[in-house]
Every structure is written in C-alpha cells, then in structure tokens.
Design a protein around this motif. Structure first.
Motif, PDB file in Angstrom:
ATOM      1  N   GLY A 109       0.797  -1.229   0.000  1.00 46.02           N
ATOM      2  CA  GLY A 109       0.000   0.000   0.000  1.00 46.02           C
ATOM      3  C   GLY A 109       0.824   1.271   0.000  1.00 46.02           C
ATOM      4  O   GLY A 109       2.041   1.265  -0.223  1.00 46.02           O
ATOM      5  N   PRO A 110       0.163   2.411   0.263  1.00 42.39           N
ATOM      6  CA  PRO A 110       0.846   3.714   0.257  1.00 42.39           C
ATOM      7  C   PRO A 110       2.010   3.735   1.241  1.00 42.39           C
ATOM      8  O   PRO A 110       1.907   3.209   2.358  1.00 42.39           O
ATOM      9  N   ASN A 111       3.100   4.317   0.796  1.00 43.36           N
ATOM     10  CA  ASN A 111       4.307   4.397   1.616  1.00 43.36           C
ATOM     11  C   ASN A 111       4.852   5.819   1.528  1.00 43.36           C
ATOM     12  O   ASN A 111       5.100   6.328   0.427  1.00 43.36           O
TER      13      ASN A 111
ATOM     14  N   GLU B  81       7.716   7.140   2.271  1.00 38.19           N
ATOM     15  CA  GLU B  81       9.049   7.258   1.661  1.00 38.19           C
ATOM     16  C   GLU B  81       8.951   7.225   0.139  1.00 38.19           C
ATOM     17  O   GLU B  81       9.570   8.037  -0.563  1.00 38.19           O
ATOM     18  N   LEU B  82       8.155   6.288  -0.385  1.00 35.75           N
ATOM     19  CA  LEU B  82       8.040   6.182  -1.837  1.00 35.75           C
ATOM     20  C   LEU B  82       7.228   7.349  -2.413  1.00 35.75           C
ATOM     21  O   LEU B  82       7.513   7.833  -3.520  1.00 35.75           O
ATOM     22  N   PHE B  83       6.239   7.823  -1.673  1.00 36.60           N
ATOM     23  CA  PHE B  83       5.516   9.020  -2.115  1.00 36.60           C
ATOM     24  C   PHE B  83       6.480  10.202  -2.245  1.00 36.60           C
ATOM     25  O   PHE B  83       6.380  11.019  -3.176  1.00 36.60           O
ATOM     26  N   THR B  84       7.399  10.310  -1.307  1.00 38.49           N
ATOM     27  CA  THR B  84       8.371  11.394  -1.350  1.00 38.49           C
ATOM     28  C   THR B  84       9.276  11.263  -2.569  1.00 38.49           C
ATOM     29  O   THR B  84       9.597  12.258  -3.244  1.00 38.49           O
ATOM     30  N   GLU B  85       9.694  10.028  -2.878  1.00 36.76           N
ATOM     31  CA  GLU B  85      10.527   9.800  -4.068  1.00 36.76           C
ATOM     32  C   GLU B  85       9.776  10.195  -5.336  1.00 36.76           C
ATOM     33  O   GLU B  85      10.339  10.778  -6.267  1.00 36.76           O
ATOM     34  N   VAL B  86       8.494   9.855  -5.373  1.00 41.07           N
ATOM     35  CA  VAL B  86       7.661  10.215  -6.523  1.00 41.07           C
ATOM     36  C   VAL B  86       7.588  11.737  -6.660  1.00 41.07           C
ATOM     37  O   VAL B  86       7.690  12.302  -7.768  1.00 41.07           O
ATOM     38  N   TYR B  87       7.424  12.415  -5.541  1.00 39.31           N
ATOM     39  CA  TYR B  87       7.360  13.882  -5.530  1.00 39.31           C
ATOM     40  C   TYR B  87       8.675  14.473  -6.046  1.00 39.31           C
ATOM     41  O   TYR B  87       8.687  15.428  -6.841  1.00 39.31           O
ATOM     42  N   GLU B  88       9.780  13.866  -5.608  1.00 39.22           N
ATOM     43  CA  GLU B  88      11.089  14.375  -6.012  1.00 39.22           C
ATOM     44  C   GLU B  88      11.352  14.153  -7.504  1.00 39.22           C
ATOM     45  O   GLU B  88      12.196  14.816  -8.105  1.00 39.22           O
ATOM     46  N   LYS B  89      10.604  13.215  -8.120  1.00 41.75           N
ATOM     47  CA  LYS B  89      10.705  12.995  -9.561  1.00 41.75           C
ATOM     48  C   LYS B  89       9.800  13.949 -10.329  1.00 41.75           C
ATOM     49  O   LYS B  89       9.685  13.853 -11.551  1.00 41.75           O
ATOM     50  N   GLY B  90       9.136  14.850  -9.620  1.00 42.41           N
ATOM     51  CA  GLY B  90       8.354  15.892 -10.277  1.00 42.41           C
ATOM     52  C   GLY B  90       6.875  15.620 -10.374  1.00 42.41           C
ATOM     53  O   GLY B  90       6.150  16.359 -11.057  1.00 42.41           O
ATOM     54  N   ALA B  91       6.378  14.605  -9.695  1.00 42.97           N
ATOM     55  CA  ALA B  91       4.946  14.292  -9.789  1.00 42.97           C
ATOM     56  C   ALA B  91       4.118  15.356  -9.080  1.00 42.97           C
ATOM     57  O   ALA B  91       4.422  15.765  -7.957  1.00 42.97           O
TER      58      ALA B  91
ATOM     59  N   ILE C 141      -0.735  11.963  -7.937  1.00 45.81           N
ATOM     60  CA  ILE C 141      -0.581  10.520  -7.732  1.00 45.81           C
ATOM     61  C   ILE C 141      -1.939   9.872  -7.964  1.00 45.81           C
ATOM     62  O   ILE C 141      -2.949  10.302  -7.393  1.00 45.81           O
ATOM     63  N   VAL C 142      -1.938   8.813  -8.793  1.00 46.88           N
ATOM     64  CA  VAL C 142      -3.140   7.994  -8.968  1.00 46.88           C
ATOM     65  C   VAL C 142      -2.795   6.587  -8.463  1.00 46.88           C
ATOM     66  O   VAL C 142      -1.962   5.886  -9.059  1.00 46.88           O
ATOM     67  N   THR C 143      -3.369   6.208  -7.348  1.00 41.66           N
ATOM     68  CA  THR C 143      -3.111   4.857  -6.837  1.00 41.66           C
ATOM     69  C   THR C 143      -4.009   3.862  -7.574  1.00 41.66           C
ATOM     70  O   THR C 143      -5.134   4.197  -7.969  1.00 41.66           O
ATOM     71  N   VAL C 144      -3.491   2.673  -7.767  1.00 34.07           N
ATOM     72  CA  VAL C 144      -4.303   1.592  -8.345  1.00 34.07           C
ATOM     73  C   VAL C 144      -4.128   0.346  -7.483  1.00 34.07           C
ATOM     74  O   VAL C 144      -3.019   0.016  -7.051  1.00 34.07           O
ATOM     75  N   ASP C 145      -5.230  -0.339  -7.211  1.00 33.24           N
ATOM     76  CA  ASP C 145      -5.249  -1.554  -6.408  1.00 33.24           C
ATOM     77  C   ASP C 145      -4.716  -1.334  -4.994  1.00 33.24           C
ATOM     78  O   ASP C 145      -4.270  -2.254  -4.339  1.00 33.24           O
ATOM     79  N   ASN C 146      -4.738  -0.107  -4.517  1.00 31.15           N
ATOM     80  CA  ASN C 146      -4.338   0.175  -3.143  1.00 31.15           C
ATOM     81  C   ASN C 146      -4.700   1.618  -2.853  1.00 31.15           C
ATOM     82  O   ASN C 146      -5.111   2.361  -3.739  1.00 31.15           O
ATOM     83  N   GLY C 147      -4.519   2.033  -1.598  1.00 28.16           N
ATOM     84  CA  GLY C 147      -4.707   3.428  -1.234  1.00 28.16           C
ATOM     85  C   GLY C 147      -5.822   3.676  -0.245  1.00 28.16           C
ATOM     86  O   GLY C 147      -5.785   4.664   0.500  1.00 28.16           O
ATOM     87  N   ILE C 148      -6.814   2.788  -0.190  1.00 29.01           N
ATOM     88  CA  ILE C 148      -7.979   3.058   0.649  1.00 29.01           C
ATOM     89  C   ILE C 148      -7.623   3.042   2.128  1.00 29.01           C
ATOM     90  O   ILE C 148      -8.334   3.644   2.949  1.00 29.01           O
ATOM     91  N   SER C 149      -6.512   2.368   2.477  1.00 29.16           N
ATOM     92  CA  SER C 149      -6.115   2.328   3.892  1.00 29.16           C
ATOM     93  C   SER C 149      -4.987   3.305   4.210  1.00 29.16           C
ATOM     94  O   SER C 149      -4.526   3.366   5.356  1.00 29.16           O
ATOM     95  N   GLY C 150      -4.541   4.075   3.220  1.00 23.23           N
ATOM     96  CA  GLY C 150      -3.367   4.924   3.432  1.00 23.23           C
ATOM     97  C   GLY C 150      -3.702   6.301   3.957  1.00 23.23           C
ATOM     98  O   GLY C 150      -3.317   7.322   3.338  1.00 23.23           O
ATOM     99  N   VAL C 151      -4.385   6.383   5.080  1.00 23.71           N
ATOM    100  CA  VAL C 151      -4.828   7.676   5.621  1.00 23.71           C
ATOM    101  C   VAL C 151      -3.638   8.589   5.904  1.00 23.71           C
ATOM    102  O   VAL C 151      -3.591   9.745   5.422  1.00 23.71           O
ATOM    103  N   GLU C 152      -2.666   8.151   6.669  1.00 24.94           N
ATOM    104  CA  GLU C 152      -1.536   8.991   7.060  1.00 24.94           C
ATOM    105  C   GLU C 152      -0.614   9.267   5.883  1.00 24.94           C
ATOM    106  O   GLU C 152      -0.102  10.388   5.725  1.00 24.94           O
ATOM    107  N   GLN C 153      -0.388   8.255   5.040  1.00 20.16           N
ATOM    108  CA  GLN C 153       0.531   8.418   3.913  1.00 20.16           C
ATOM    109  C   GLN C 153      -0.019   9.421   2.893  1.00 20.16           C
ATOM    110  O   GLN C 153       0.730  10.250   2.352  1.00 20.16           O
TER     111      GLN C 153
END
Length: 782
Positions: free
Chosen positions: A124-126, A128-138, A141-153
């Motif tokens: 699911g949402p992480n 650290e990886l969200f931050t890496e995605v942001y640093e790549k210029g995103a 974010i469109v999550t697929v097959d996950n995300g519904i439990s990622g409240v804090e992330q």
C-alpha cells in the motif's frame, strides 16, 4: 469400504428447471444441470449469463467521484504536469498499473509509475516512496489496487503539495483518506451496482471514463488481474474475463506472445486456467521475491525482444519461487508432524527464521490444503524482533474476526474471512498460537475439520460423452465464485485399476455401469489402487475433461475423491512372501489365527500382535486379516459375526493342504486292507515309501488310511507295525474321526482356499450381509 476423506455435499437438482433450460436454450443436459445447480433456473437469466456482452458494462461515471477524478487528471494533462501511477506488486496491481499507464499515455500525459517493494515499503501507500515520486516531479498521484487504507501516507503526500486520486477495491475502513477523489466500487457514500471489481477492473473503469470508450485494447490485462486476484467471476468481472480471454487468444501484444512462450501455451488455447496457473504465478513471483517493475515494463513495451527478455526474467523468478516454497513447505510440514503427530490442533501456527515473507502465503495455503486447518505461516526476523506472515482459513473460521480478537498481540493485520496478512513482535507468537488454538476449538466442530467437496451435478454414466463435455465451454470462464463444476457418479464397477507415473503415485481407472465406460485419472491418489477390489462398487467426484491422445478424443474424469460403501474382500491367498502383501494392510488391522501354532509362527515372522479367535472381543474391526483356515464354517461365521469388518483380508495359510491329496476312495481302502491281511505285518514308516511308489499313491495317503483303520478297529498297531484284525466289526469309514476330519478339511479348503474370488466373496458375503438377527442366531448356534 473406502471412506471418503471429505464431506460430500450434493444439492437437489430441479428437474423442471433443467428441462426448461435444455428446451429453451438448446443446452446439453449436463450444462443445464450445472446452471440449475448454480441458481440459474430461469432461461432468461441463464441466457443473459451465457451470452454476456457490453450491455452488462455499467457507466463508469456511476462511481462516486469519477467525474472529479477525470476532471483532475485532464487538468494535469493540459498543464503538462507529471502524473505518477502508484501500483502494487501482485498480478492485480501490475495489470492495474499497466491499464492506467496505457490510458494516460494514450492521452499524451507525462506519466510514470512506481511499484512498492514488498520488503522495503510493504503493502500500500508508503510515505518514503511518495516522497521519491514527488522528487521525480509528480504533481498528481493515482493509486491503483491500493490506497484506501493509506490515511496517514496520503495526508503526507497532500502536505507535499501533490493531488491524490485513490482507485482501489479493498475493504474501506471506518476512516477514508483525505484524497481529492476516491474511486471505489463499494464507496460508503456511493451506489455503484457492482461491488466486486478487482483493482484492474476499477482501473478499466477509470480508463473508460478518461478516454470515452470501453478500453478493449486493455481488457486482456483486466482478465489477467481479475483471475489472478480471485475475485468472484460474476457480473462485470465475468464480462472482463470473457472478453479478455478472447482478446488474449488473438492479441499481437509482445507481452502476451512472450508469456505464452515461457508458459509453454498455445495462444489460441488460452483460457482462465492458463491465466490462473501459467501467467498469474509468473507475474506474482516478481513481487514475492523483489521488485515487480519488470512485469509492468513487459506489458508496456512494444519491442518483442524486450518483452521476451522480461518474460524470461518472470519465468526464472517463478522457478526460484517454486523452489523456495517447496523448501519452506517441507520445513513447515516436518515441524507440524514432529510437534503434533496425528493429534493436530484446530489451528496451525508455524514460524521459521529467515523464511521469505513474500511466499509464506503460498505455504499457508499448502498447509491448509494438506491438513484442512486454518494455517498461519510466519517469517521470523530476530534482529528486528518481528514476525511477518500470512494466513489461510477454512469454512467456519472467519480469519479476520478471529485475528481481531488478538489485536493487542498483532499491531498490524488485515484481510478477510479466508485470508489475511499480519505483522507482530516475535515474543507474541507463542501466545497467539495458543489463543488461536483455543479459539479454533471453541469455533470449529469435528465435522468442520473434515474437508468439503461440493458436487454440483449427479450424472449417470450414459450422460457423459464428448459433445456434452464440449458444451460446457459455453459456461466458461470458471473461477472464484463460479468454480469449475464437480460431477458425481455413483454405483460404478471398477473394470481396471493401476498405478501410473514414475513414482507410481497416480491412479488410472476404467469404470463401467455395464453398458458405458469412462476413464478416470487421480493425481496423487495412487494409494487407492491398494484399496480397490475386483468387486468394488465406487462413487466418484471429479471434473469432466476431454483427453486427446494420438488424435483420438475420449471423455475422462479428473478424480477429486472416491468412496465405496459395503465391505471389501482382499484376496492374499497363496502369497507366501509376506513382504508382498503386508505393507498394504492398514495399521489398525486386526490379525487373527484359528490355530495357536499358526499364530505363533506369524507372530515370529512379522512381529505383529496375532490374536486367536478365542481372544477376539465382539467389537467392530475396520480391517480383519484371517491368517489361516478354520476347522469348520461355524468358526468363520463366529469370527466375522463378532467383528463385522468393512475390509476382510483372506490369507488362509495351511501348512499341508489336503485338497490336492484327495480323499482315498473305497476301492483304495479295500485294496489296502486286503494287502495288510495278506502281508500279515506291515511296518508303516519303514515300508510306506516302497508301497507308495508301487501303487502311485502318496505316503500321506497310506498313513491316513492306516490311521482310519486303527480308529475303526480294523488294524492294531504294535511297535510301528500295522496288523490286520481277523474278523473286524462292520463299521462305516465315516465313523472314523480322522476320516470325518479329512472330509471337513477338504471341504473347507475347497470352499475357502481354492475357490474363485467371486465364489469366496459369495461365501463370506452370506455371513457379513446376513441380517443382524440371523447373525445372532448363527452365533448362538456356534
């Protein structure tokens, strides 16, 4: 009797509904019976199910927040913003990612994807990886097959200034993430008519809404993800898989052709089993062992060479995964059997240091399949003090609810009634094991711990033919929620039986009803061959298939289970070498001898406990081994009546057979008596061989006649000499005890030792099949 290892459940078939389906839709009786058993009793509903088309595809904008999501994505595309598709590492997540990427790229989006690593990022949402995605210029974010439990992330991603769209199908929690849009078929505030979509199904819905057309070019990905994720194959899921399989069979996609090559599949023959057992495991293997990124690259590339290379990577990782699973499963099984033996607890919790947490779910499935117990398999990491693993359950044990009762021991867990994942401190593993065993004992009955086999349709053998089996293809695809039918056939005779395979661990049968025949194959069921007798009547449960060999097609049943009612006779007469038949005797068998000397001999030869008939208690013995011959039928009736065995093994050993020696006739007795009178004295032991050679008799025959004459007073015996009496009394030969004993012995040997199998069965059956009252009278008479 061959007891089934499973509980057979067979519903009653609505004969009128079957006839209506057959008449209205032109279905074969077998196909009509399957549909009726699955609840399709009205022709209209059955036709809509069989001939499903895009009219069953709901408007994607019927999903809550779909309009918001589409508007936001289009805005980012117009602005030239970078869009990150955040996927998951299983087959559903990989195909969802691929569908979303294809849709975005087709619209000219600047899109890239990120797949979390199971071991580094978890599910699911992480953050650290969200931050890496942001640093790549995103910016989105469109999550697929996950995300519904990622409240804090997701909260953290929003804090970085990114927009977030969640597309998911997993169970929503009480608190939803604060995303800009949540696309979920079971959104608490939505009213979408079909809630069982897989993650890839949701991605197809978004792709449709974005492009304005049904994503036909991506539906093959939908079929792979939907089948692999084991969601129910009804409604839109069935449509996705049905259309997707057709697309797979004709696709020019490099990834499809590459997968067919490594899975050794002919592309026109792709079906749901190809996906479930050929494609799915290879795609899943990547995420189980490391990064799943190569699978997405395989689906997105247009270069056949690159697709082939990436498919080979998937295949290599899958082989590695198979070896790993086999090794861990062997360790887990050894631990279970060493720890519990035959006294298995209601719930199994197995833990091992260094086990790959990516494959323990498969091992848990293997344990559940082998022992039919809810099973948890945990990987221990002593350095971190953490146990991480997966669980699989059985009917009657709601895994998620039972784990929830131990929330204080398990900080992180999730799942549903039949499967779950969990992480907990190693120090809590022992307590969790004890708690779950207790909960299992409270929740599961003895019957619950017997595997279930649901038989959809009962058939007569004459209903099984090639055309009927081929007609079943109209009902495909089969899978979760619409499993391949299981067929039941009863009261069939076994025409032939043998073990096959290099390890002789598979079973090949031919069964008949006297008119028709059917070949049967049971993988891993070779042991049943040892339990079948020539007279056995069997009931079978299995899957009908078409076996094609050298251009010939024949119906075949893939056996799942077999049972046989009534008692069975196993003929081991004449088998003097004990090692040839003793290993096939059940461990709980009762070994019985009528004569003490034979009991002593077999005890010495085998080391087994051998009872004399006088020691046998009047209680049921499932298996009875009769080692020697009785002196009369009354003794046999008494033994069988007291044990009422379901399996009878007849050895009937005799040290010296009387049957082939034969009873001397009256002419032989007459000649011998005249000889003795003329001879005067005859030393039996010294002169018997000469007389036997002269007359062509056996020495035993002469000794026997001498004994009869002595008992009747026709001769006297003095120092080994037989002397004829001058005027003996008139007596019949049958007055001699030895003569009568010889008659009985010959009759017993003829009836029990030298009779054909079916005649012996008739004799024993006359005792075992007699009514209880008749048996009681027999025992009283004895």
């Amino acid at each position: 009797m061959i007891d089934s290892k499973k509980r057979w459940r067979t519903p009653e078939t609505d004969a009128r509904a079957v006839q209506a389906l057959t008449d209205s839709l032109g279905l074969s009786p077998i196909a009509a019976k399957v549909l009726a058993a699955r609840g399709f009793t009205e022709p209209e509903a059955a036709e809509a199910f069989i001939n499903m088309d895009l009219s069953s595809w709901h408007d994607p904008f019927g999903m809550k927040d779909m309009d918001i999501a589409v508007g936001l994505i289009q805005q980012h595309i117009r602005q030239g913003s970078r869009i990150a598709v955040y996927g998951d590492y299983d087959a559903d997540g990989v195909t969802s990612t691929s569908v979303m990427m294809k849709a975005l790229l087709s619209l000219g989006a600047d899109a890239f994807y990120a797949i979390p690593n199971r071991f580094r990022h978890g599910y699911g949402p992480n953050t650290e990886l969200f931050t890496e995605v942001y640093e790549k210029g995103a910016s989105l974010i469109v999550t697929v097959d996950n995300g519904i439990s990622g409240v804090e992330q997701i909260k953290a991603a929003k804090a970085l200034g990114m927009d977030v769209i969640v597309t998911d199908h997993h169970e929503p929690g009480e608190i939803l993430p604060d995303a800009d849009a949540i696309i979920h078929p079971r959104h608490p505030d939505g009213d979408y008519p079909f809630g069982d979509l897989a993650g890839v199904g949701v991605a197809l819905k978004v792709a449709h809404a974005l492009t304005g057309d049904f994503p036909a070019d991506s539906v093959y990905l939908g079929a792979i993800g939907t089948v692999a994720d084991l969601v129910p194959l009804h409604g839109e899921n069935r449509l996705i898989v049905k259309m997707g399989i057709d697309r797979l069979r004709h696709s020019a996609e490099p990834a499809v052709k590459a997968l067919c090559k490594v899975a050794d599949v002919q592309q026109p023959n792709i079906d749901e089993e190809t996906i479930g057992f050929g494609f799915g495991p290879r795609i899943n293997a990547l995420g189980r062992l490391g990064d799943a990124d190569p699978a997405v690259r395989m689906f997105l590339t247009e270069d056949p060479a690159e697709a082939g290379m990436l498919a080979s990577t998937l295949d290599d990782r899958n082989r590695e995964r198979q070896k790993m699973v086999a090794s861990i499963a062997d360790e887990a099984i050894a631990w279970v059997e060493d720890t519990y033996g035959d006294a298995l607890p209601a719930v199994l919790t197995v833990a091992g240091e260094g086990w790959n947490p990516g494959v323990v779910g498969i091992v848990a499935s293997k344990l559940t399949e082998r022992y039919y117990r809810p099973s948890l398999v945990l990987s221990l990491d002593p350095e971190k003090g953490i146990a991480k693993g997966s669980a699989r359950s059985i009917e009657g044990f709601h895994l998620y609810k039972e784990l929830a009762k131990n929330a204080e021991l398990i900080p992180h867990f999730g799942g549903h009634p039949m499967a779950a994942g969990l992480t907990l401190p190693i120090v809590n593993v022992g307590q969790l094991r004890d708690n779950l065993i207790r909960q299992g004992e409270e929740t599961l009955s003895d019957e619950d711990l017997i595997p279930v086999i649901d038989i959809d349709v009962r058939l007569a053998l004459d209903e099984v033919d090639l055309a009927s089996i081929e007609s079943l293809r109209a009902l495909s695809p089969f899978g979760s929620g619409f499993a391949k039918p299981v067929y039941g056939l009863s009261d069939l005779s076994v025409e032939s039986s043998r073990k096959i395979g290099s390890m002789r661990n598979h079973l090949k049968l031919t069964v008949t009803d006297g008119r028709s025949q059917l070949d049967v194959v049971g993988f891993g069921l070779g042991h049943i061959d040892d339990e079948l007798t020539p007279d056995a009547k069997v009931s079978l449960a299995g899957d009908l298939q078409i076996n094609e060999w050298n251009g010939r097609k024949k119906p075949q049943l893939l056996l799942k289970d077999l049972k046989s009612s009534g008692w069975q006779l196993f003929d081991v007469r004449g088998e003097r070498v004990l090692s040839r038949w003793l290993p096939a005797i059940p461990e709980d068998a009762l070994f019985v001898a009528f004569k003490k000397e034979n009991a002593d001999k077999f005890r010495a030869d085998t080391g087994k406990e051998i009872l004399l008939t006088s020691q046998v208690q009047p209680e049921r013995a499932s298996s009875l081994v009769i080692l020697d011959l009785p002196d009369n039928m009354g003794e046999l009736e008494g033994l069988l009546g007291s044990c009422s065995p379901s399996r009878v093994y007849t050895h009937f050993h005799v040290p010296e057979s009387r049957y082939f020696m034969g009873m001397p006739d009256r002419k032989q007795f007459g000649w011998y008596y005249t000889f003795l009178k003329q001879k005067g004295t005859f030393h039996v032991m010294r002169e018997v061989d000469g007389l036997a050679k002269h007359r062509g008799w056996s020495r035993d025959t002469i000794i026997f006649m001498t004994k009869v004459f002595f008992e009747l007073g026709f001769v006297t015996m003095e120092n080994g000499f037989a002397v004829a009496v001058g005027n003996p009394p008139k007596r019949d030969l049958s007055e001699s005890g030895s003569y009568r004993g010889m008659e009985r012995q010959i009759e017993i040997e003829q009836a029990l030792l030298y009779s054909p199998y079916m005649e012996l069965r008739r004799v024993i059956g006359a005792i075992l099949d007699a009514p209880d009252t008749a048996r009681e009278e027999q025992q009283l008479w004895i």
